[in-house]
Design a protein around this motif. Structure first.
Motif, PDB file in Angstrom:
ATOM      1  N   THR A   1      -8.907   6.793 -17.643  1.00  0.00           N
ATOM      2  CA  THR A   1      -9.483   6.740 -16.300  1.00  0.00           C
ATOM      3  C   THR A   1      -8.437   6.222 -15.326  1.00  0.00           C
ATOM      4  OG1 THR A   1     -11.702   6.317 -17.149  1.00  0.00           O
ATOM      5  CG2 THR A   1     -11.288   5.749 -14.854  1.00  0.00           C
ATOM      6  N   PRO A   2      -8.040   6.993 -14.318  1.00  0.00           N
ATOM      7  CA  PRO A   2      -7.033   6.521 -13.369  1.00  0.00           C
ATOM      8  C   PRO A   2      -7.605   5.465 -12.437  1.00  0.00           C
ATOM      9  CG  PRO A   2      -7.861   8.664 -12.696  1.00  0.00           C
ATOM     10  CD  PRO A   2      -8.486   8.352 -14.028  1.00  0.00           C
ATOM     11  N   PHE A   3      -6.790   4.482 -12.119  1.00  0.00           N
ATOM     12  CA  PHE A   3      -7.182   3.430 -11.206  1.00  0.00           C
ATOM     13  C   PHE A   3      -6.266   3.448  -9.989  1.00  0.00           C
ATOM     14  CE2 PHE A   3      -9.582   2.183 -14.758  1.00  0.00           C
ATOM     15  CZ  PHE A   3     -10.468   1.169 -14.404  1.00  0.00           C
ATOM     16  N   VAL A   4      -6.769   2.959  -8.865  1.00  0.00           N
ATOM     17  CA  VAL A   4      -5.965   2.842  -7.652  1.00  0.00           C
ATOM     18  C   VAL A   4      -6.117   1.438  -7.092  1.00  0.00           C
ATOM     19  CG1 VAL A   4      -6.100   5.284  -7.049  1.00  0.00           C
ATOM     20  CG2 VAL A   4      -7.856   3.715  -6.202  1.00  0.00           C
ATOM     21  N   LEU A   5      -5.263   1.141  -6.097  1.00  0.00           N
ATOM     22  CA  LEU A   5      -5.235  -0.175  -5.475  1.00  0.00           C
ATOM     23  C   LEU A   5      -5.698  -0.044  -4.027  1.00  0.00           C
ATOM     24  CD1 LEU A   5      -1.699  -1.174  -6.772  1.00  0.00           C
ATOM     25  CD2 LEU A   5      -3.880  -1.914  -7.732  1.00  0.00           C
ATOM     26  N   PRO A   6      -6.988  -0.178  -3.765  1.00  0.00           N
ATOM     27  CA  PRO A   6      -7.465  -0.018  -2.386  1.00  0.00           C
ATOM     28  C   PRO A   6      -7.353  -1.311  -1.594  1.00  0.00           C
ATOM     29  CG  PRO A   6      -9.332  -0.369  -3.830  1.00  0.00           C
ATOM     30  CD  PRO A   6      -8.108  -0.358  -4.710  1.00  0.00           C
ATOM     31  N   ILE A   7      -7.250  -1.160  -0.288  1.00  0.00           N
ATOM     32  CA  ILE A   7      -7.447  -2.277   0.632  1.00  0.00           C
ATOM     33  C   ILE A   7      -8.561  -1.863   1.570  1.00  0.00           C
ATOM     34  CG2 ILE A   7      -5.517  -1.430   2.046  1.00  0.00           C
ATOM     35  CD1 ILE A   7      -5.160  -4.299   3.028  1.00  0.00           C
TER      36      ILE A   7
ATOM     37  N   GLY B   1     -16.370  -7.925   7.863  1.00  0.00           N
ATOM     38  CA  GLY B   1     -15.043  -8.362   8.242  1.00  0.00           C
ATOM     39  C   GLY B   1     -14.186  -8.877   7.107  1.00  0.00           C
ATOM     40  N   TRP B   2     -14.698  -8.854   5.883  1.00  0.00           N
ATOM     41  CA  TRP B   2     -13.905  -9.287   4.738  1.00  0.00           C
ATOM     42  C   TRP B   2     -12.858  -8.231   4.389  1.00  0.00           C
ATOM     43  CZ3 TRP B   2     -14.175 -13.960   2.362  1.00  0.00           C
ATOM     44  CH2 TRP B   2     -15.299 -14.751   2.619  1.00  0.00           C
ATOM     45  N   THR B   3     -11.654  -8.680   4.050  1.00  0.00           N
ATOM     46  CA  THR B   3     -10.619  -7.781   3.562  1.00  0.00           C
ATOM     47  C   THR B   3     -10.567  -7.906   2.047  1.00  0.00           C
ATOM     48  OG1 THR B   3      -9.314  -8.012   5.577  1.00  0.00           O
ATOM     49  CG2 THR B   3      -8.164  -7.195   3.626  1.00  0.00           C
ATOM     50  N   ILE B   4     -10.770  -6.788   1.363  1.00  0.00           N
ATOM     51  CA  ILE B   4     -10.863  -6.793  -0.097  1.00  0.00           C
ATOM     52  C   ILE B   4      -9.709  -5.985  -0.685  1.00  0.00           C
ATOM     53  CG2 ILE B   4     -12.265  -6.093  -2.079  1.00  0.00           C
ATOM     54  CD1 ILE B   4     -14.736  -6.470  -0.316  1.00  0.00           C
ATOM     55  N   ARG B   5      -9.051  -6.573  -1.671  1.00  0.00           N
ATOM     56  CA  ARG B   5      -8.012  -5.888  -2.431  1.00  0.00           C
ATOM     57  C   ARG B   5      -8.416  -5.925  -3.894  1.00  0.00           C
ATOM     58  NH1 ARG B   5      -5.891  -8.902   1.604  1.00  0.00           N
ATOM     59  NH2 ARG B   5      -4.385  -7.895   2.988  1.00  0.00           N
ATOM     60  N   ALA B   6      -8.280  -4.813  -4.583  1.00  0.00           N
ATOM     61  CA  ALA B   6      -8.780  -4.776  -5.951  1.00  0.00           C
ATOM     62  C   ALA B   6      -8.103  -3.664  -6.733  1.00  0.00           C
ATOM     63  CB  ALA B   6     -10.299  -4.562  -5.943  1.00  0.00           C
ATOM     64  N   LEU B   7      -8.462  -3.563  -7.991  1.00  0.00           N
ATOM     65  CA  LEU B   7      -8.083  -2.453  -8.858  1.00  0.00           C
ATOM     66  C   LEU B   7      -9.370  -1.764  -9.253  1.00  0.00           C
ATOM     67  CD1 LEU B   7      -5.812  -1.072 -10.620  1.00  0.00           C
ATOM     68  CD2 LEU B   7      -6.498  -2.639 -12.442  1.00  0.00           C
ATOM     69  N   VAL B   8      -9.564  -0.513  -8.840  1.00  0.00           N
ATOM     70  CA  VAL B   8     -10.833   0.170  -9.073  1.00  0.00           C
ATOM     71  C   VAL B   8     -10.579   1.570  -9.625  1.00  0.00           C
ATOM     72  CG1 VAL B   8     -11.935  -1.088  -7.169  1.00  0.00           C
ATOM     73  CG2 VAL B   8     -10.982   1.184  -6.755  1.00  0.00           C
ATOM     74  N   PRO B   9     -11.557   2.155 -10.327  1.00  0.00           N
ATOM     75  CA  PRO B   9     -11.423   3.564 -10.725  1.00  0.00           C
ATOM     76  C   PRO B   9     -11.173   4.425  -9.499  1.00  0.00           C
ATOM     77  CG  PRO B   9     -13.298   2.552 -11.834  1.00  0.00           C
ATOM     78  CD  PRO B   9     -12.830   1.555 -10.806  1.00  0.00           C
TER      79      PRO B   9
ATOM     80  N   PHE C   1      -8.104   2.122   2.543  1.00  0.00           N
ATOM     81  CA  PHE C   1      -6.884   2.858   2.224  1.00  0.00           C
ATOM     82  C   PHE C   1      -6.727   2.865   0.711  1.00  0.00           C
ATOM     83  CE2 PHE C   1      -2.267   3.561   1.940  1.00  0.00           C
ATOM     84  CZ  PHE C   1      -2.081   4.523   2.923  1.00  0.00           C
ATOM     85  N   CYS C   2      -6.606   4.059   0.119  1.00  0.00           N
ATOM     86  CA  CYS C   2      -6.535   4.214  -1.333  1.00  0.00           C
ATOM     87  C   CYS C   2      -5.106   4.603  -1.697  1.00  0.00           C
ATOM     88  CB  CYS C   2      -7.488   5.306  -1.812  1.00  0.00           C
ATOM     89  SG  CYS C   2      -9.153   5.203  -1.104  1.00  0.00           S
ATOM     90  N   CYS C   3      -4.424   3.777  -2.481  1.00  0.00           N
ATOM     91  CA  CYS C   3      -3.020   4.071  -2.741  1.00  0.00           C
ATOM     92  C   CYS C   3      -2.664   3.852  -4.199  1.00  0.00           C
ATOM     93  CB  CYS C   3      -2.129   3.244  -1.834  1.00  0.00           C
ATOM     94  SG  CYS C   3      -2.494   1.485  -1.840  1.00  0.00           S
ATOM     95  N   ASN C   4      -1.539   4.466  -4.570  1.00  0.00           N
ATOM     96  CA  ASN C   4      -1.078   4.433  -5.941  1.00  0.00           C
ATOM     97  C   ASN C   4       0.363   3.937  -6.028  1.00  0.00           C
ATOM     98  OD1 ASN C   4      -1.709   4.892  -8.669  1.00  0.00           O
ATOM     99  ND2 ASN C   4      -0.546   6.792  -8.689  1.00  0.00           N
ATOM    100  N   GLU C   5       0.857   3.380  -4.909  1.00  0.00           N
ATOM    101  CA  GLU C   5       2.182   2.765  -4.906  1.00  0.00           C
ATOM    102  C   GLU C   5       2.054   1.358  -5.483  1.00  0.00           C
ATOM    103  OE1 GLU C   5       5.064   3.944  -3.671  1.00  0.00           O
ATOM    104  OE2 GLU C   5       4.501   5.677  -2.457  1.00  0.00           O
ATOM    105  N   VAL C   6       3.107   0.896  -6.144  1.00  0.00           N
ATOM    106  CA  VAL C   6       3.082  -0.456  -6.683  1.00  0.00           C
ATOM    107  C   VAL C   6       2.957  -1.469  -5.538  1.00  0.00           C
ATOM    108  CG1 VAL C   6       4.385  -2.173  -7.983  1.00  0.00           C
ATOM    109  CG2 VAL C   6       4.416   0.215  -8.697  1.00  0.00           C
TER     110      VAL C   6
ATOM    111  N   LEU D   1      -0.752  -4.919   2.196  1.00  0.00           N
ATOM    112  CA  LEU D   1      -0.791  -4.770   3.651  1.00  0.00           C
ATOM    113  C   LEU D   1      -1.902  -5.624   4.254  1.00  0.00           C
ATOM    114  CD1 LEU D   1      -0.388  -0.909   3.568  1.00  0.00           C
ATOM    115  CD2 LEU D   1       1.356  -2.531   4.306  1.00  0.00           C
ATOM    116  N   PRO D   2      -1.720  -6.100   5.500  1.00  0.00           N
ATOM    117  CA  PRO D   2      -2.731  -6.973   6.099  1.00  0.00           C
ATOM    118  C   PRO D   2      -4.054  -6.281   6.380  1.00  0.00           C
ATOM    119  CG  PRO D   2      -1.032  -6.410   7.699  1.00  0.00           C
ATOM    120  CD  PRO D   2      -0.543  -5.926   6.372  1.00  0.00           C
ATOM    121  N   SER D   3      -4.023  -4.972   6.553  1.00  0.00           N
ATOM    122  CA  SER D   3      -5.255  -4.225   6.811  1.00  0.00           C
ATOM    123  C   SER D   3      -5.000  -2.764   6.463  1.00  0.00           C
ATOM    124  CB  SER D   3      -5.669  -4.346   8.283  1.00  0.00           C
ATOM    125  OG  SER D   3      -4.669  -3.792   9.125  1.00  0.00           O
ATOM    126  N   PRO D   4      -6.049  -1.959   6.315  1.00  0.00           N
ATOM    127  CA  PRO D   4      -5.833  -0.529   6.054  1.00  0.00           C
ATOM    128  C   PRO D   4      -4.974   0.079   7.157  1.00  0.00           C
ATOM    129  CG  PRO D   4      -8.124  -1.098   5.707  1.00  0.00           C
ATOM    130  CD  PRO D   4      -7.471  -2.309   6.331  1.00  0.00           C
TER     131      PRO D   4
END
Length: 267
Positions: free
Chosen positions: A23-29, A35-43, A54-59, A64-67
Motif C-alpha cells: 500500500t503506497p503512503f504519502v506525506l500530506p500537509i 485551523g490546525w495544521t496536520i502532518r502525517a503518513l497516510v495511505p 498538499f499530497c506529496c511523495n518527496e522526502v 512546509l509551513p502550510s499547503p
C-alpha cells in the motif's frame, strides 16, 4: 486546562516515503477547518489535493509551513498491484500534488499502477545492458486516471521528454534559474502525444481561497493540451496567480527562462 491555539501546528519526526504490504503512503500537509495544521503518513488514496491539503511523495516534503499555493498540479492516478493469477483486481484512486510525479503502469509477472518521479516509458524488449534480461513495459502519463488503460493499449514508448521540478517543495534554486545538475530537477517521459512540456512561473501573492501569502514559485512539468498564458493574471488548475505559463513541444524544451511579451501559442 486552556484550549490549544487553533493555529498551533505539530511537527513530527521526519518520515520517509513508505509502502506497507504494497500500500503506497504519502506525506500530506493539511489545514483543518478549525485551523490546525496536520502532518502525517497516510495511505495515498486518503489524501485529497486542494488549497487546504498538499499530497506529496518527496522526502520530508510536509515540512512546509502550510499547503503551498497553488495546488494547481494535482494529479489523480490509479494505484493497484495485481498478479496475473488474480481474476479480479480492485484499483484505488490517489491524488498527488507535486509537479514531479507522473501516473505510471508497469506490467510483468505483476501489474503495477502507481505514480513515479522521473518516470520513463519503455516497451517490451531486451535490456541492452543485460542481454539475458527482458525489459518490462512502462507507461507514463500526466492526465487524470490516465494509467488505468488496459495493458494492450498502454505501452507506446516515449512521446515526449520534459524536465520536472517544483520549487514549492524544494526551493527556487535550480528550478527558477534552470540548473539541470540540481538534485531536485528530473528528466521524465510521457507516453501521451497530447502532453507538452511546460514552465509555470508565479510571483508572490495571496491565495484567494485560504488568504495565505505565498512566495515566488517555479514549476517545470507536463501539461496535457497546454496553452500559453502571457505575463499577467493566470488561471490554471483552479488557482489564479500573477505569472506566466509557457508551453513547448520538443524533447526537454522547458529549460529556458520564460520570455516576457512573447506571442501565445505552443512553440
Amino acid at each position: 486546562m486552556p484550549s490549544p491555539s487553533p493555529r498551533l501546528s505539530c511537527i513530527p519526526s521526519p518520515i520517509r516515503e513508505a509502502s506497507v504490504r504494497g500500500t503506497p503512503f504519502v506525506l500530506p500537509i493539511k489545514v483543518t477547518p478549525e485551523g490546525w495544521t496536520i502532518r502525517a503518513l497516510v495511505p495515498a488514496y486518503e489524501c485529497q489535493s486542494s488549497p487546504y491539503e498538499f499530497c506529496c511523495n518527496e522526502v520530508y516534503c510536509n515540512h512546509l509551513p502550510s499547503p503551498p499555493l497553488p495546488a494547481l498540479t494535482s494529479l489523480k492516478c490509479t494505484v493497484s498491484k495485481c498478479t496475473k493469477s488474480r481474476e479480479t483486481c480492485i484499483p484505488k484512486l490517489t491524488t498527488i500534488s507535486s509537479a514531479t510525479e507522473s501516473c505510471s503502469a508497469r506490467f510483468g509477472e505483476d501489474g503495477y499502477r502507481y505514480y513515479k518521479k522521473g518516470c520513463q516509458p519503455t516497451i517490451s524488449g531486451i535490456d541492452q545492458a543485460y542481454p539475458w534480461k527482458k525489459t518490462e513495459p512502462m507507461h507514463c502519463c500526466n492526465s487524470p486516471k490516465c494509467n488505468i488503460e488496459p495493458e494492450a493499449n498502454a505501452f507506446k514508448g516515449i512521446a515526449i521528454q520534459c524536465y520536472t521540478c517544483d520549487s514549492r517543495i524544494t526551493g527556487l534554486e535550480g528550478c527558477m534559474l534552470f540548473d539541470e545538475s540540481s538534485p531536485h530537477v528530473y528528466k521524465a517521459g510521457s507516453s501521451s502525444r497530447e502532453e507538452s512540456c511546460a514552465t509555470i512561473i508565479g510571483l508572490t501573492g495571496r491565495d484567494s481561497v485560504t488568504g495565505t501569502i505565498y512566495p515566488d514559485f517555479a514549476i517545470r512539468t507536463f501539461i496535457p493540451k497546454c496553452v500559453n498564458q502571457n505575463w499577467g493574471t493566470v488561471s490554471y488548475g483552479g488557482a489564479t496567480f500573477w505569472g506566466r505559463i509557457e508551453c513547448c513541444a520538443n524533447h526537454l524544451c522547458n529549460k529556458e527562462k520564460p520570455k516576457k511579451g512573447s506571442e501565445n501559442g505552443t512553440e
